[in-house]
Design a protein around this motif. Structure first.
Motif, PDB file in Angstrom:
ATOM      1  N   GLY A  78       4.301   8.673   0.394  1.00  0.00           N
ATOM      2  CA  GLY A  78       3.596   7.407   0.592  1.00  0.00           C
ATOM      3  C   GLY A  78       4.346   6.456   1.499  1.00  0.00           C
ATOM      4  N   ARG A  79       4.787   6.954   2.630  1.00  0.00           N
ATOM      5  CA  ARG A  79       5.539   6.120   3.570  1.00  0.00           C
ATOM      6  C   ARG A  79       4.671   4.977   4.080  1.00  0.00           C
ATOM      7  NH1 ARG A  79      10.960   5.732   3.879  1.00  0.00           N
ATOM      8  NH2 ARG A  79      11.611   4.912   5.903  1.00  0.00           N
ATOM      9  N   LEU A  80       5.190   3.761   4.033  1.00  0.00           N
ATOM     10  CA  LEU A  80       4.429   2.566   4.402  1.00  0.00           C
ATOM     11  C   LEU A  80       4.691   2.222   5.867  1.00  0.00           C
ATOM     12  CD1 LEU A  80       5.189   0.464   1.192  1.00  0.00           C
ATOM     13  CD2 LEU A  80       3.259   2.015   1.604  1.00  0.00           C
ATOM     14  N   ASN A  81       4.235   3.081   6.762  1.00  0.00           N
ATOM     15  CA  ASN A  81       4.554   2.907   8.183  1.00  0.00           C
ATOM     16  C   ASN A  81       3.945   1.637   8.769  1.00  0.00           C
ATOM     17  OD1 ASN A  81       5.998   5.354   8.287  1.00  0.00           O
ATOM     18  ND2 ASN A  81       4.113   6.532   8.611  1.00  0.00           N
ATOM     19  N   THR A  82       2.674   1.360   8.459  1.00  0.00           N
ATOM     20  CA  THR A  82       2.022   0.168   9.026  1.00  0.00           C
ATOM     21  C   THR A  82       2.653  -1.102   8.482  1.00  0.00           C
ATOM     22  OG1 THR A  82      -0.053   1.425   9.124  1.00  0.00           O
ATOM     23  CG2 THR A  82      -0.191  -0.962   9.391  1.00  0.00           C
ATOM     24  N   LEU A  83       2.952  -1.115   7.215  1.00  0.00           N
ATOM     25  CA  LEU A  83       3.537  -2.297   6.597  1.00  0.00           C
ATOM     26  C   LEU A  83       4.939  -2.569   7.122  1.00  0.00           C
ATOM     27  CD1 LEU A  83       2.897  -4.485   4.533  1.00  0.00           C
ATOM     28  CD2 LEU A  83       3.796  -2.993   2.744  1.00  0.00           C
ATOM     29  N   LEU A  84       5.704  -1.516   7.343  1.00  0.00           N
ATOM     30  CA  LEU A  84       7.065  -1.703   7.848  1.00  0.00           C
ATOM     31  C   LEU A  84       7.065  -2.229   9.278  1.00  0.00           C
ATOM     32  CD1 LEU A  84       8.774   1.512   6.415  1.00  0.00           C
ATOM     33  CD2 LEU A  84       9.037  -0.840   5.614  1.00  0.00           C
ATOM     34  N   LYS A  85       6.008  -1.954  10.024  1.00  0.00           N
ATOM     35  CA  LYS A  85       5.933  -2.456  11.399  1.00  0.00           C
ATOM     36  C   LYS A  85       5.729  -3.969  11.439  1.00  0.00           C
ATOM     37  CE  LYS A  85       4.134   1.774  13.529  1.00  0.00           C
ATOM     38  NZ  LYS A  85       2.972   2.406  14.217  1.00  0.00           N
ATOM     39  N   VAL A  86       4.996  -4.508  10.474  1.00  0.00           N
ATOM     40  CA  VAL A  86       4.716  -5.950  10.488  1.00  0.00           C
ATOM     41  C   VAL A  86       5.733  -6.736   9.669  1.00  0.00           C
ATOM     42  CG1 VAL A  86       2.252  -5.525  10.822  1.00  0.00           C
ATOM     43  CG2 VAL A  86       3.153  -5.831   8.517  1.00  0.00           C
ATOM     44  N   THR A  87       6.680  -6.060   9.030  1.00  0.00           N
ATOM     45  CA  THR A  87       7.691  -6.760   8.241  1.00  0.00           C
ATOM     46  C   THR A  87       9.084  -6.514   8.814  1.00  0.00           C
ATOM     47  OG1 THR A  87       7.767  -4.884   6.691  1.00  0.00           O
ATOM     48  CG2 THR A  87       6.317  -6.715   6.127  1.00  0.00           C
ATOM     49  N   ALA A  88       9.719  -5.440   8.408  1.00  0.00           N
ATOM     50  CA  ALA A  88      11.060  -5.111   8.877  1.00  0.00           C
ATOM     51  C   ALA A  88      11.341  -3.647   8.572  1.00  0.00           C
ATOM     52  CB  ALA A  88      12.108  -6.006   8.205  1.00  0.00           C
ATOM     53  N   ILE A 214      -3.671  -2.570   3.135  1.00  0.00           N
ATOM     54  CA  ILE A 214      -4.924  -1.823   2.983  1.00  0.00           C
ATOM     55  C   ILE A 214      -4.872  -0.538   3.789  1.00  0.00           C
ATOM     56  CG2 ILE A 214      -7.408  -1.891   3.450  1.00  0.00           C
ATOM     57  CD1 ILE A 214      -7.308  -4.910   2.884  1.00  0.00           C
ATOM     58  N   GLU A 215      -4.352  -0.601   4.996  1.00  0.00           N
ATOM     59  CA  GLU A 215      -4.261   0.595   5.832  1.00  0.00           C
ATOM     60  C   GLU A 215      -3.323   1.634   5.225  1.00  0.00           C
ATOM     61  OE1 GLU A 215      -4.828   3.353   8.724  1.00  0.00           O
ATOM     62  OE2 GLU A 215      -5.997   1.535   8.303  1.00  0.00           O
ATOM     63  N   ASP A 216      -2.165   1.205   4.775  1.00  0.00           N
ATOM     64  CA  ASP A 216      -1.222   2.145   4.166  1.00  0.00           C
ATOM     65  C   ASP A 216      -1.763   2.712   2.860  1.00  0.00           C
ATOM     66  OD1 ASP A 216       0.677   2.074   6.154  1.00  0.00           O
ATOM     67  OD2 ASP A 216       1.819   0.443   5.251  1.00  0.00           O
ATOM     68  N   MET A 217      -2.549   1.934   2.124  1.00  0.00           N
ATOM     69  CA  MET A 217      -3.143   2.430   0.903  1.00  0.00           C
ATOM     70  C   MET A 217      -4.151   3.542   1.199  1.00  0.00           C
ATOM     71  SD  MET A 217      -3.258   2.319  -2.403  1.00  0.00           S
ATOM     72  CE  MET A 217      -2.599   0.750  -2.996  1.00  0.00           C
ATOM     73  N   ARG A 218      -4.942   3.384   2.254  1.00  0.00           N
ATOM     74  CA  ARG A 218      -5.879   4.436   2.638  1.00  0.00           C
ATOM     75  C   ARG A 218      -5.129   5.740   2.965  1.00  0.00           C
ATOM     76  NH1 ARG A 218     -10.925   2.227   3.520  1.00  0.00           N
ATOM     77  NH2 ARG A 218     -10.954   0.009   4.117  1.00  0.00           N
ATOM     78  N   VAL A 219      -4.049   5.605   3.694  1.00  0.00           N
ATOM     79  CA  VAL A 219      -3.272   6.784   4.068  1.00  0.00           C
ATOM     80  C   VAL A 219      -2.679   7.450   2.828  1.00  0.00           C
ATOM     81  CG1 VAL A 219      -1.273   7.598   5.356  1.00  0.00           C
ATOM     82  CG2 VAL A 219      -2.791   5.882   6.368  1.00  0.00           C
ATOM     83  N   LEU A 220      -2.132   6.656   1.917  1.00  0.00           N
ATOM     84  CA  LEU A 220      -1.526   7.185   0.699  1.00  0.00           C
ATOM     85  C   LEU A 220      -2.563   7.933  -0.140  1.00  0.00           C
ATOM     86  CD1 LEU A 220       0.654   7.445  -1.482  1.00  0.00           C
ATOM     87  CD2 LEU A 220       0.050   5.135  -2.244  1.00  0.00           C
TER      88      LEU A 220
END
Length: 226
Positions: A78-88, A214-220
């Motif tokens: 469940g890597r949060l790739n999209t979320l990590l791009k907008v945070t750190a 939401i995007e990362d949740m869909r991927v997970l």
């Protein structure tokens, strides 16, 4: 010499007969049961069977059909790739999991890098597979975590097009948003919190964070679907 039948007949003839009592039914012969007792026993047994069958069917139907698989390493799956791009960028992650007859769950906690004047993020994902009871009845009724219970209530909005039901909880005091999804006998939870310098630190774009969640949740959900 007196034969056995004659002896038996004479003995019966000499025995006084007990007068019939209208207020008492005839005593049953030892070792025999009256026909109405057998009939009553059959009715009771049939009633017990027909009472038990719906209960077993109801208990069986209460167990949801799980449409997702269990993972021992949710940080990897469940890597949060999209979320990590907008945070750190992620600095570390810590996966945990447990399996039991009633519930299988996997958890992952991320920590991002932090620099002076910047913001540090903590992200948590959890997947719960409910194998005994349908989680729909209690979905969205609890605080979600111990820290959530200590913080002020936040607005909750439904997220359309994500699972059977999805709820996005707004910004908590001292924390960020939380996304919970109910689908296929599973409950998915993704929460984000941040901590930054009080002077001059740029505040995170909460709308961008929610969109990424939401995007990362869909991927997970797609990766764990059977």
């Amino acid at each position: 010499m007196i034969s056995e039948p004659e002896l038996a007949g004479e003995w019966d003839g000499d025995r006084p007969q007990e007068p019939a009592r209208p207020d008492r039914p005839e005593a049953a012969v030892p070792g025999q049961r009256a026909p109405w007792l057998w009939g009553l026993a059959g009715v009771v047994l049939a009633s017990a069977v027909w009472t038990t069958v719906p209960a077993l069917q109801e208990r069986s139907s209460a167990a949801p059909r799980i449409e997702y698989r269990h993972t021992e390493n949710l940080c990897k799956d469940g890597r949060l790739n999209t979320l990590l791009k907008v945070t750190a960028p992620a600095m570390s992650d810590h996966p945990t999991h447990r399996e039991s007859p009633a519930l299988d769950w996997s958890h992952c906690e991320y920590f991002t890098e932090w620099g002076e004047g910047g913001t540090s993020y903590q992200m948590q994902t959890m997947v719960e597979l409910h194998k005994k009871t349908d989680p729909q009845a209690e979905f969205g009724t609890g605080p979600g975590s111990f820290m959530d219970a200590l913080q002020a209530p936040a607005d909750v909005a439904q997220v359309p097009g994500l699972g059977e039901k999805a709820l996005m909880t707004g910004h908590f005091a001292g924390g960020g948003p939380r996304l919970q999804v109910l689908d296929g006998g599973a409950v998915f939870t993704l929460s984000v919190g941040w901590l930054g310098d009080t002077d001059g630190a740029a505040q995170p774009d909460e709308d961008a964070v929610k969109t990424a969640m939401i995007e990362d949740m869909r991927v997970l959900m797609g990766r764990l679907r059977k």
